[in-house]
Design a protein around this motif. Structure first.
Motif, short mmCIF file in Angstrom:
data_model
loop_
_atom_site.label_atom_id
_atom_site.label_comp_id
_atom_site.label_asym_id
_atom_site.label_seq_id
_atom_site.Cartn_x
_atom_site.Cartn_y
_atom_site.Cartn_z
N ASP A 38 6.05 16.18 -85.01
CA ASP A 38 6.27 16.85 -83.79
C ASP A 38 5.62 16.07 -82.53
O ASP A 38 6.28 16.72 -81.28
CB ASP A 38 5.56 18.32 -83.86
CG ASP A 38 6.12 18.97 -85.28
OD1 ASP A 38 7.43 18.63 -85.48
OD2 ASP A 38 5.26 19.60 -85.90
N GLY A 39 4.85 15.28 -82.69
CA GLY A 39 4.71 14.61 -81.30
C GLY A 39 3.84 13.18 -81.74
O GLY A 39 3.45 13.15 -82.83
N ILE A 40 4.19 12.28 -80.80
CA ILE A 40 3.47 10.86 -80.83
C ILE A 40 2.87 10.62 -79.36
O ILE A 40 3.53 10.64 -78.46
CB ILE A 40 4.44 9.99 -81.01
CG1 ILE A 40 5.34 10.25 -82.42
CG2 ILE A 40 4.02 8.59 -81.26
CD1 ILE A 40 6.35 9.07 -82.94
N ARG A 41 1.62 10.22 -79.41
CA ARG A 41 0.80 9.89 -78.36
C ARG A 41 0.45 8.28 -78.48
O ARG A 41 -0.04 7.84 -79.55
CB ARG A 41 -0.32 10.76 -78.01
CG ARG A 41 0.11 12.08 -77.76
CD ARG A 41 -0.90 12.98 -77.40
NE ARG A 41 -1.71 13.28 -78.40
CZ ARG A 41 -1.36 14.14 -79.37
NH1 ARG A 41 -0.28 15.05 -79.20
NH2 ARG A 41 -2.09 14.31 -80.60
N PHE A 53 0.21 10.52 -84.28
CA PHE A 53 1.13 11.30 -84.67
C PHE A 53 0.68 12.71 -84.90
O PHE A 53 -0.08 12.95 -85.90
CB PHE A 53 1.73 10.70 -86.09
CG PHE A 53 2.38 9.25 -85.76
CD1 PHE A 53 3.80 9.09 -85.51
CD2 PHE A 53 1.49 8.27 -86.05
CE1 PHE A 53 3.97 7.92 -85.32
CE2 PHE A 53 1.93 7.09 -86.25
CZ PHE A 53 3.10 6.49 -85.51
N ASN A 81 11.59 13.33 -88.13
CA ASN A 81 10.95 13.11 -86.96
C ASN A 81 11.79 13.66 -85.99
O ASN A 81 12.91 13.63 -85.71
CB ASN A 81 11.04 11.52 -86.63
CG ASN A 81 10.83 11.28 -85.22
OD1 ASN A 81 9.77 11.96 -84.88
ND2 ASN A 81 11.33 10.29 -84.66
N VAL A 83 10.66 13.61 -82.50
CA VAL A 83 9.99 12.75 -81.27
C VAL A 83 11.16 11.64 -80.81
O VAL A 83 11.48 10.92 -81.56
CB VAL A 83 8.72 12.47 -81.33
CG1 VAL A 83 8.11 11.80 -79.85
CG2 VAL A 83 7.82 13.32 -82.03
N LEU A 88 8.32 5.46 -75.69
CA LEU A 88 6.80 5.68 -76.05
C LEU A 88 5.97 4.34 -75.76
O LEU A 88 4.81 4.64 -75.39
CB LEU A 88 6.84 5.82 -77.72
CG LEU A 88 6.97 7.33 -77.94
CD1 LEU A 88 7.25 7.34 -79.42
CD2 LEU A 88 5.85 8.17 -77.40
#
Ligand code: ZN
Length: 444
Positions: A38-41, A53, A81, A83, A88
């Motif tokens: 739900d999110g990738i930083r 992740f 996925n 995202v 990114l």
């Protein structure tokens, strides 16, 4: 009757078949994918990049690397996925591109890399505002050498390590208006570096210089690699009620945290490691063993320096902000623990207090805090200069008053005005006691 029954049953079967088709097509998209990304930083740092992740549930994954060109492949089973991957890697020097493919409910993420890196991969359980995460660190292979920023130090400079608390994945405490502690600490740290670098005889090194997380063990080893003489860790306080306010200065001791506040602070630091780091998951044993051996050898000396600086910093902070505590507090912070390097932790104010949250984001107030911390550190090292340091040539020497010595006699002997001698020693009157210790400037 009979015919109609058959007809009806055919219809029913058709409907069932159709339904099964719809179901199975749904199945291949959703039901296999019980989990989701739900999110990738991406947090680029000088010696590593951390990729986090956010996953709905505990991740099931496999990973491997490929070369020519260098890639890292992560297969998340039963995962879809959600995202967008396009932008990114834009600001990261180590990852060129993210791409993904889906096969039988499995999501394959491919990270195209600039070169090959040392890898750490570990899942993190929910903590703070975060749910389940998978964390990947790409470390530069020659990091221990590259990490030393070797400030252009001239002989005799006192090197001050400035550790801005938290960073990256770990926001630290969050104020009522949404202020992140990690931002405040970095802003003050950068201002402190500037004033210290302007001071002849002092040089500052930032333990972190951007919005990324540095492992707590790593913070002290970065300080050691840079030959830091003194380490100051910058934080902003928080409590679960908005009332508490004011700054405080902490010195590490073996003593257990006693007050409710200190327990809260220590727990918060543990949480911080859980939020941003590996916590108990990965341990850098070889390094910390060395750290603790060294720590034992010089603990006593460094504690003395730590308390000395803490008292001086409190004296300066008092002039510009309210104090939560007027004496150095004992803490058990990991960042201060390797006490071969004398160190303090400054809580610059309460981010959980509305007024102080506002002040802490105010550049002018940040500058005042930085100036006060600088002045406090400087005052200590002027009064107790390190052997061979520039301050040893410009600092103070001590004079013990003997019978028959008056202020005017001493002023004449040391070639200094009486008013200066009084102000240096914080004297309210001209009278001296026998046995009283006076500070005398070395260069008159
Ligand atoms: Zn903090």
């Amino acid at each position: 009757m009979y015919h109609r029954f058959i007809l009806a049953s055919v219809k029913l079967r058709t409907i069932m078949l159709f339904g099964a088709l719809i179901l199975s097509s749904l199945f291949s998209v959703n039901s296999f994918a019980a989990n989701s990304i739900d999110g990738i930083r991406v947090w680029p740092a000088p010696e590593n990049t951390r990729i986090v992740f956010d996953v709905k549930q505990k991740p099931e994954f496999k990973y491997f690397t490929l070369s020519k060109p260098d890639r890292l492949v992560i297969d998340f089973s039963n995962t879809k996925n959600a995202v967008a991957l396009n932008n990114l890697a834009t600001n990261d020097p180590r990852i060129k591109r993210f791409r993904s493919s889906v096969n039988k409910g499995k999501t394959r993420l491919v990270l195209e890399l600039s070169q090959s890196y040392q890898l750490t991969v570990f899942p993190l359980a929910p903590a703070g505002q975060y749910g389940n995460r998978l964390v990947i660190d790409l470390y530069d292979k020659n990091r221990s050498k590259k990490n030393v920023s070797s400030p252009k130090q001239s002989v005799g400079d006192i090197i001050i390590g400035i550790d801005a608390g938290h960073g990256g994945e770990d926001p630290g405490s969050i104020g009522g208006k949404g202020t992140y502690e990690k931002k405040v600490t970095l802003a003050i740290a950068k201002k402190l570096k500037k004033v210290i670098d302007k001071e002849k005889g002092m040089k500052a090194v930032l333990i972190r210089s951007g919005d990324y997380y540095v492992d707590l063990n790593r913070r002290t080893s970065v300080a050691r690699d840079n030959n830091v003489h003194f380490l100051v860790s910058i934080h902003a306080d928080a409590f679960h009620t908005p009332g508490p306010h004011g700054a405080s200065v902490w010195v590490v001791t073996e003593k257990r945290a006693e007050s409710e506040l200190s327990r809260w602070l220590v727990n918060r630091e543990k949480k911080s490691e859980l939020l941003g780091g590996g916590g108990g998951v990965i341990k850098n044993t070889s390094d910390s063993n060395l750290a603790f051996t060294l720590a034992d050898m010089s603990k006593e000396h460094s504690l003395g320096v730590s308390f000395g600086v803490a008292n001086n910093v409190i004296k300066e902070l008092k002039k510009i902000t309210k104090m939560h505590k007027k004496t150095p507090q004992n803490g058990n912070f990991a960042v201060l623990k390797s006490s071969d390097i004398p160190s303090i932790l400054v809580e610059t104010g309460f981010i959980s207090n509305h007024k102080e949250e506002k002040n802490l984001t105010w550049s002018k107030h940040q500058q005042r805090l930085a100036n006060a911390i600088h002045q406090g550190i400087k005052n200590h090292f002027l009064a107790h200069p390190l052997t061979g340091s520039y301050f040893a040539t410009v600092g103070y020497k001590k004079h013990k008053v003997r019978s028959g010595e008056s202020l005017s006699v001493l002023a004449k002997r040391y070639n200094i005005s009486m008013s200066k001698l009084k102000s240096i020693n914080n004297l309210k009157s001209n009278s001296l006691r026998i046995g009283q210790t006076l500070k005398i400037p070395r260069t008159g």
